[in-house]
Structures are given as structure tokens and as C-alpha cells.
Design an enzyme around this catalytic site. Structure first.
Site, PDB file in Angstrom:
ATOM      1  N   GLU A 112       0.820  -1.205   0.000  1.00  0.00           N
ATOM      2  CA  GLU A 112       0.000   0.000   0.000  1.00  0.00           C
ATOM      3  C   GLU A 112       0.857   1.259   0.000  1.00  0.00           C
ATOM      4  O   GLU A 112       1.953   1.285   0.567  1.00  0.00           O
ATOM      5  CB  GLU A 112      -0.924   0.006   1.227  1.00  0.00           C
ATOM      6  CG  GLU A 112      -1.986  -1.082   1.157  1.00  0.00           C
ATOM      7  CD  GLU A 112      -2.784  -1.244   2.432  1.00  0.00           C
ATOM      8  OE1 GLU A 112      -3.960  -1.646   2.320  1.00  0.00           O
ATOM      9  OE2 GLU A 112      -2.241  -0.986   3.522  1.00  0.00           O
ATOM     10  N   CYS A 125       3.255   8.502   0.858  1.00  0.00           N
ATOM     11  CA  CYS A 125       3.936   7.575   1.754  1.00  0.00           C
ATOM     12  C   CYS A 125       4.082   6.252   1.005  1.00  0.00           C
ATOM     13  O   CYS A 125       3.077   5.608   0.682  1.00  0.00           O
ATOM     14  CB  CYS A 125       3.125   7.404   3.030  1.00  0.00           C
ATOM     15  SG  CYS A 125       3.803   6.208   4.191  1.00  0.00           S
ATOM     16  N   CYS A 132       7.186  -7.027   6.734  1.00  0.00           N
ATOM     17  CA  CYS A 132       8.361  -6.481   7.423  1.00  0.00           C
ATOM     18  C   CYS A 132       8.935  -7.538   8.355  1.00  0.00           C
ATOM     19  O   CYS A 132       8.198  -8.334   8.935  1.00  0.00           O
ATOM     20  CB  CYS A 132       7.952  -5.244   8.222  1.00  0.00           C
ATOM     21  SG  CYS A 132       9.324  -4.375   9.023  1.00  0.00           S
ATOM     22  N   CYS A 136       7.674  -5.107  15.073  1.00  0.00           N
ATOM     23  CA  CYS A 136       7.165  -4.148  16.059  1.00  0.00           C
ATOM     24  C   CYS A 136       5.738  -4.538  16.446  1.00  0.00           C
ATOM     25  O   CYS A 136       4.885  -4.747  15.585  1.00  0.00           O
ATOM     26  CB  CYS A 136       7.190  -2.736  15.486  1.00  0.00           C
ATOM     27  SG  CYS A 136       8.861  -2.143  15.106  1.00  0.00           S
ATOM     28  N   CYS A 139       2.452  -2.522  15.169  1.00  0.00           N
ATOM     29  CA  CYS A 139       2.381  -2.215  13.743  1.00  0.00           C
ATOM     30  C   CYS A 139       1.734  -3.366  12.972  1.00  0.00           C
ATOM     31  O   CYS A 139       2.184  -4.516  13.068  1.00  0.00           O
ATOM     32  CB  CYS A 139       3.794  -1.947  13.209  1.00  0.00           C
ATOM     33  SG  CYS A 139       3.857  -1.641  11.432  1.00  0.00           S
ATOM     34  N   CYS A 350      -0.572   5.934  10.590  1.00  0.00           N
ATOM     35  CA  CYS A 350       0.691   5.329  11.020  1.00  0.00           C
ATOM     36  C   CYS A 350       0.460   3.994  11.718  1.00  0.00           C
ATOM     37  O   CYS A 350      -0.332   3.894  12.664  1.00  0.00           O
ATOM     38  CB  CYS A 350       1.402   6.300  11.959  1.00  0.00           C
ATOM     39  SG  CYS A 350       2.991   5.701  12.560  1.00  0.00           S
TER      40      CYS A 350
END
Length: 361
Positions: A112, A125, A132, A136, A139, A350
Site C-alpha cells: 500500500e 507515503c 516487514c 514491532c 504495527c 501510522c
């Protein structure tokens, strides 16, 4: 193996995302004169060509030769979601239309990009990975695991293929993935964005975010002049490790020590990103420890309201608490602002990006 060049995928290699030396190698292979590389670059990045036939500066025989071996590599977004605040989230395939945008990884998830209009600014962005590796806890991208590294073609395609492309003023590498875990392709994309033969942007229009993966971060700082944002989220090692397992490998204090060697007072800026959770990291003790962590580093702080995700037990800090935290840091000499939350209603804020499973699964 570089899957962009893997004949097993049945995909031609994209010209998009290539640097000038790479285009020069293609031109040489095609038997063209060296200046044709700059002509191709201009068509790719200024003319925004969608097919090789648009490269009319090249002889027809050369265009036919290229079309048999290469593709431009442009691919429109699969889906878009529009927020009440004007933010737009775009979903891009990592494979499809004859292009494979992954250099490593098994794929299985799309990526995205988020377009954020704000008065005279228009920011995109972008993602650098599908998923990933950093893990984290807060996230959504990290929770889905790692699915692959995007090629420079996959990164640049996000920038050139949204409807608002030509109005963009800023690019932030703050989408899916850890940019410094895919630093070679991110550096290629930055070169395309900033080189005179590419889009010729000022590096001050670009910000790259990182959890502080120092090997890649040093390369980025040594080879570019882009702005840098470091995810901190707690000044205390044990707390940060509970939120971000990478604290074990890249402690925040070591990252900030390394940053002292670079000049952030003139051509570029360093910021610390700090998501705030109620009763977790939002008291004055944390503010004062954060100021100590940043002492001696020319760094500003962006405070970010936490956006709830499934499976993470945390609440956003209250507005007045964030304001007191901001004011305390400013009183201690650390320039601090609260970042406006955008696109939460479409899961574009975020920490909320997750892409979706590809049809190949």
C-alpha cells in the site's frame, strides 16, 4: 537470486527503476549509441512512458528489440480507498501484468501507498517491502511478517502510477517495510528521484524512516542528502525492546550516538518518531529521558497518536497529555510537534498498513 531477472517467473525485466548506468548497459546490449540511455531515462521519468513504443527517439528496430526483452514496468493500483479527510490509500500488486516487483522473498501479499494532501503539500507515503521483518508489536505491517523486498521498479511505480503523481511535493518512505532492510533498492529509487537524468527532485523533498538499522542507515546518510526519521517510541531500553524487538540489535542510544557524526543542521533534517500510548510512555519521566537520549544530536521530535490495531492492547494518549509532553520537550530545548493523524477511517494512518493477500495464495 534477483527475482526481477528470474526467467522462471515469466516476467520481462522492467526498465522503470533503472539508474543511468543500468540503462547504459541496456543501450550497449541493444547496439545503440551511449546517448540513447539519457533519452530512455527522460522518457521513463519525465515523459512517464507506459510502453516502449512511446520511446520514439529510438529506431523502430531498437524498440522492437527492447520490447522482446524488457517492459516499462508501470502498473496501476488495484484498489483505492478514500478518507473523509482527503487521504487516499492505494493498493499495488507485487506481481502482475507481466511484472514481478519483488527482488527477494516468496511474495503472497500486495503493498500500500498513501497519498496525503495538506494545503500546499501533497505527500506520498511509499512502501519498500511487502510485510516487514522487524516485528514491532504495535504495527500491522510487522504483524503480518516478511513477504519480500520491493525492487526500485516497485517503489518508483507507486510514485508514477497514482493519479496525483504530477502534483506530489514530498515522498516519505514510511509505508510497509523497513527501508534499511532493503537499502540497495531504496538507494536506487532515491537516485532516480533526485538525479538530473531522473525526476531531478531536491533530496529535501524526501524523508526515509528507519527503526535504526545502522548498517543501511550509514549507507543512506553517506550516499544521499535526504531527511531521516528514526522510530524511538520509548527512551528506556527495556520498554523499547518490549515494543520493538530490534532494540536488542540496534539500541536507541547507539543509533543516536552514530547520528552525532552527521550534519543535520543544514541540508537535511533528523527527526525522532514517538508514538504515544496512555500510561505507557507519556509521562514527564519519559519526556525528560527522551531529551537526555537526544542530547548532542540535532534532532526534532514528532509525537504520533497511537492508532488501534487488532491484537495489541494499548490506548492512545489523551490530547492534553500529548500537549504537555510536547511542551516539556520544547522547554528542554528539543523542538517537538504533534503530527496530525490522517486516514484513520480507511486504515491508512501510522502503523495501520497491511496490504492484502495476493491471489497467488
Amino acid at each position: 537470486m534477483d527475482k526481477v531477472n528470474d526467467a522462471v517467473t515469466g516476467c520481462k525485466r522492467p526498465l522503470l527503476g533503472m539508474t543511468l548506468p543500468e540503462l547504459e548497459a541496456v543501450v550497449k546490449e541493444a547496439g545503440l549509441r551511449p546517448f540513447a540511455a539519457k533519452q530512455m531515462a527522460r522518457r521513463l521519468y519525465v515523459g512517464r512512458a507506459k510502453n516502449i513504443d512511446e520511446m520514439t527517439e529510438l529506431p523502430k528496430s531498437a524498440r522492437q528489440w527492447l520490447a522482446e526483452r524488457y517492459t516499462i514496468g508501470r502498473s496501476a493500483p488495484k484498489l483505492e480507498s478514500r478518507s473523509a479527510d482527503g487521504t487516499v490509500k492505494y493498493l499495488f500488486a507485487t506481481r502482475g501484468e507481466g511484472v514481478d516487483y519483488l527482488t527477494h522473498g516468496e511474495g503472497g501479499r500486495d503493498v500500500e501507498a498513501v497519498y496525503i494532501p495538506d494545503k500546499d503539500r501533497a505527500t506520498l507515503c511509499v512502501s519498500s517491502q511487502a510485510g516487514c521483518r522487524m516485528g514491532c508489536r504495535f504495527c500491522m505491517t510487522g504483524r503480518q511478517g516478511y513477504h519480500g523486498d520491493l525492487s526500485s521498479a516497485g517503489i518508483i511505480n507507486q510514485i508514477l502510477s497514482i493519479p496525483e503523481s504530477e502534483s506530489l511535493t514530498n515522498i516519505v518512505f514510511m509505508g510497509m517495510g523497513e527501508p534499511m532492510d532493503n537499502v540497495a533498492e531504496v538507494l536506487k529509487a532515491v537516485e532516480v528521484l533526485t538525479a538530473p537524468w531522473g525526476l531531478a527532485w531536491s533530496p529535501r523533498r524526501i524523508t526515509v524512516s528507519s527503526i535504526g538499522k545502522l548498517d543501511g542507515l550509514r549507507r543512506l546518510l553517506d550516499e544521499t542528502k535526504v531527511h531521516v526519521a528514526i522510530s524511538v517510541h520509548s527512551p528506556f531500553p527495556s520498554e523499547r525492546e518490549g515494543l520493538m524487538p530490534v532494540e536488542r540489535a540496534y539500541p536507541a542510544y547507539k543509533v543516536m550516538e552514530a547520528m552525532k557524526k552527521y550534519d543535520f543542521a543544514h541540508q537535511r533534517r533528523l527527526s525522532a518518531e514517538y508514538i504515544m500510548w496512555k500510561g505507557v510512555n507519556d509521562d514527564m519521566r519519559h519526556a525528560e529521558a527522551l531529551a537526555r537520549l537526544l542530547r548532542g544530536v540535532d534532532c526534532r521530535v514528532n509525537l504520533i497518536r497511537f492508532h488501534a490495531i487488532p491484537g495489541f492492547d494499548g490506548e492512545p494518549s489523551d490530547k492534553d497529555v500529548m500537549e504537555r509532553f510536547r511542551d516539556r520537550l520544547n522547554s528542554l530545548g528539543v523542538i517537538t510537534t504533534i503530527r496530525a493523524s490522517r486516514g484513520e477511517d480507511i486504515e491508512a494512518a501510522c502503523g495501520m498498513l497491511s496490504g492484502e493477500k495476493s491471489a497467488e495464495l
